[in-house]
Design an enzyme around this catalytic site. Structure first.
Site, mmCIF file in Angstrom:
data_model
loop_
_atom_site.group_PDB
_atom_site.id
_atom_site.type_symbol
_atom_site.label_atom_id
_atom_site.label_comp_id
_atom_site.label_asym_id
_atom_site.label_seq_id
_atom_site.Cartn_x
_atom_site.Cartn_y
_atom_site.Cartn_z
ATOM 1 N N ARG A 103 53.155 21.450 58.171
ATOM 2 C CA ARG A 103 53.731 20.118 58.361
ATOM 3 C C ARG A 103 52.939 19.223 59.310
ATOM 4 O O ARG A 103 53.049 18.008 59.258
ATOM 5 C CB ARG A 103 55.175 20.259 58.880
ATOM 6 C CG ARG A 103 56.134 20.486 57.727
ATOM 7 C CD ARG A 103 57.540 20.526 58.191
ATOM 8 N NE ARG A 103 57.695 21.542 59.232
ATOM 9 C CZ ARG A 103 58.844 21.924 59.739
ATOM 10 N NH1 ARG A 103 59.952 21.371 59.330
ATOM 11 N NH2 ARG A 103 58.908 22.863 60.665
ATOM 12 N N LYS A 105 47.412 49.704 54.765
ATOM 13 C CA LYS A 105 46.610 50.470 55.736
ATOM 14 C C LYS A 105 45.931 51.624 55.015
ATOM 15 O O LYS A 105 46.567 52.327 54.239
ATOM 16 C CB LYS A 105 47.497 51.014 56.873
ATOM 17 C CG LYS A 105 48.016 49.918 57.810
ATOM 18 C CD LYS A 105 48.852 50.551 58.925
ATOM 19 C CE LYS A 105 49.611 49.514 59.728
ATOM 20 N NZ LYS A 105 48.852 48.858 60.783
ATOM 21 N N HIS A 133 58.633 49.124 56.943
ATOM 22 C CA HIS A 133 57.484 50.010 57.189
ATOM 23 C C HIS A 133 57.872 51.491 57.238
ATOM 24 O O HIS A 133 57.257 52.324 56.586
ATOM 25 C CB HIS A 133 56.793 49.654 58.501
ATOM 26 C CG HIS A 133 56.406 48.208 58.618
ATOM 27 N ND1 HIS A 133 55.965 47.472 57.550
ATOM 28 C CD2 HIS A 133 56.382 47.359 59.677
ATOM 29 C CE1 HIS A 133 55.685 46.236 57.951
ATOM 30 N NE2 HIS A 133 55.942 46.143 59.238
#
Ligand code: BG6
Length: 492
Positions: A50, A183, A241
């Site tokens: 913005r 990962k 996770h």
């Protein structure tokens, strides 16, 4: 030397381009992929936010971010300047249908390029941004949208985000990021289990006693207090996770590594998690909140001070849980998981604790017989260690001594480990969604998590204080020791 397979030309629009994630993770990741020649200067990276900025203003911010977050030797030569020239800025108000003018202008020329819309904004805006992308005619068949976590705050809000985004993008075009899946060492869990015969045969309740997962961080909430205080460790880390790690460890072998086969198997694990009933919450879960303490000799403030003077909060910065996967493979094999901020070490580690041998032929005094243990270090010092009993060298008798098979990935492969976002961004361009979460996975994870949150709220359960630099409240130790087990001692 890793093989680099170039991706086709793309335009990547990042919403939330002035935010921390973009500057700290996304731009460095894109830079590294460009530096490795995985994509050419034909591609455009369009920063949408913005603020009233010019291309030049944004490039200056981006350069500063690269200098901060990319290792010095990787910034040498002309590459940084070439990369910065690929950046464009489009002042955009994602929430407003008429806030897309400058962005649409950048797509005035018809083209067949892949378009990646990366939403690194607050999730409340995902629905509106997608609707406005659709209304402005920016969604082509080769478009994909990437959603950062958290997807929702609970099951209902997650469903709403998924419904809103799904009105504009087909499920196959939606890439829900869980950066742990990007990962290297997390993907290595697949290799460990399914590219070796020796582990998979033993990967079950017959020989595994229990599994531990620890994801520790030394950082506090830093500048993310407002987001974090609304979220807490269970939503911020466990819902995504840690449960994804549980899935990769507990799932059955997938039919292949195609987009759905792996996700189907992970989904089965999420559905097999035994719900924690309200009356069990107090002994199967532990919540903590850090108070002032010291990490590595440095004194740090407590969570409430980190939030701001005079603040109160019952948000947890630490959580430990005992969970069960209801299946033949895992019957009576508990998974103990814990994660927290301001712990003594930044470390992510999985421990597979095998059972005792069924019978010993060795004299009782021959040594402490230790059951085998596989320790998988996800970060840092990535590697694996398998604890074995061996003969203590020396004449006379047959005494035993524990020893380890130890592999350090850094020493074995001596290459830089790419950041998770590097892999995931390129997978998005390629259209490979295997390492992203499907809608049903996200919702299944919320289905399991939500009753825990509701029970905490219903009982008015407050997080227990723990000193920064400790491994969480003592109740976390009690959680595992009650079962006659202990957290992996090298961690604490
Ligand atoms: C993010 C969480 O998803 O993961 C953060 O929102 C956390 O709170 C981070 O710090 C940990 O990621 P990594 O890659 O540093 O282990």
């Amino acid at each position: 030397m890793a093989t680099i397979i170039p991706v086709e030309p793309f335009d990547c629009v990042v919403f939330g381009a002035t935010g921390d994630l973009t500057l700290r993770k996304l731009l460095p990741a894109l830079y590294q992929r460009f530096r490795d020649k995985q994509f050419s200067a034909e591609c455009r990276i369009i920063a949408a936010a913005r603020s009233d900025l010019t291309d030049e203003d944004y490039r200056q911010r981006a350069e500063k971010a690269l200098r901060l977050h990319v290792p010095e030797p990787d910034l040498a030569g002309e590459t940084v300047q070439e990369f910065l020239q690929m950046l464009h800025y489009a002042r955009t108000d994602g929430a407003k249908p008429d806030g897309f003018g400058p962005l649409c202008a950048l797509f005035a020329e018809p083209g067949e390029k892949v378009r990646v819309f990366y939403l690194a904004t607050s999730p409340e805006l995902y629905g509106a941004i997608c609707a406005n992308l659709g209304a402005n005619g920016l969604v082509t068949p080769k478009a994909r949208v990437v959603l950062e976590k958290p997807i929702g705050h609970d099951l209902e809000s997650a469903r709403k985000v998924n419904d809103d985004v799904g009105r504009v993008f087909a499920e196959a075009q939606i890439y829900r990021i869980d950066h742990f899946l990007g990962k290297e060492t997390v993907q290595n869990l697949l290799a460990l289990r399914f590219a070796n015969v020796i582990f998979e045969r033993l990967w079950n309740a017959d020989v595994i006693d229990h599994v531990q997962i620890t994801v520790g961080e030394t950082v506090g909430v830093e500048s993310r207090g407002d987001y974090y205080d609304h979220s807490g460790a269970l939503r911020d880390m466990v819902q995504n996770h840690l449960l994804q790690l549980v899935c990769l460890l507990a799932m059955e072998p997938p039919l292949d590594l195609g987009t759905d086969a792996l996700r189907d198997e992970k989904l089965k694990v999420l559905r097999a998690l035994r719900p924690i009933a309200p009356h069990e919450v107090s002994h199967l879960t532990v919540r903590g909140q850090y108070v002032a303490g010291a990490i590595g000799g440095k004194t740090v403030e407590g969570y409430l001070k980190d939030l701001g003077e005079g603040r109160t909060s019952t948000t947890e910065t630490f959580v430990a849980l005992k969970l069960e996967v209801r299946s033949w493979r895992w019957a009576n094999v508990p998974f103990y998981i814990r994660t927290g901020k301001r712990l003594p070490k930044k470390v992510s580690e999985i421990v597979i604790q095998f059972r005792d041998i069924p019978f010993s032929v060795f004299p009782r005094d021959s040594a402490d017989m230790q059951p085998n243990r596989l320790v998988i270090r996800l970060q840092p010092e990535e590697g694996m260690r398998l604890g074995l009993m061996t003969k203590d060298p020396g004449p006379g008798g047959l005494r035993l001594r524990p020893a380890e098979l130890d592999i350090s990935f850094e020493k074995a492969f001596s290459i830089r480990y790419p950041d998770a976002y590097e892999r995931l961004l390129m997978d998005t361009v390629r259209g490979h969604a295997t390492l992203f979460m499907r809608r049903d996975e996200v919702e299944a994870a919320w289905t399991w998590i939500e009753p825990i949150i509701e029970s905490w709220e219903a009982t008015g359960d407050k997080p227990r204080p723990y000193a920064a630099g400790s491994w969480g409240p003592t109740a976390s130790i009690a959680l595992i020791e009650r079962d006659g087990r202990t957290w992996h001692e090298e961690l604490g």
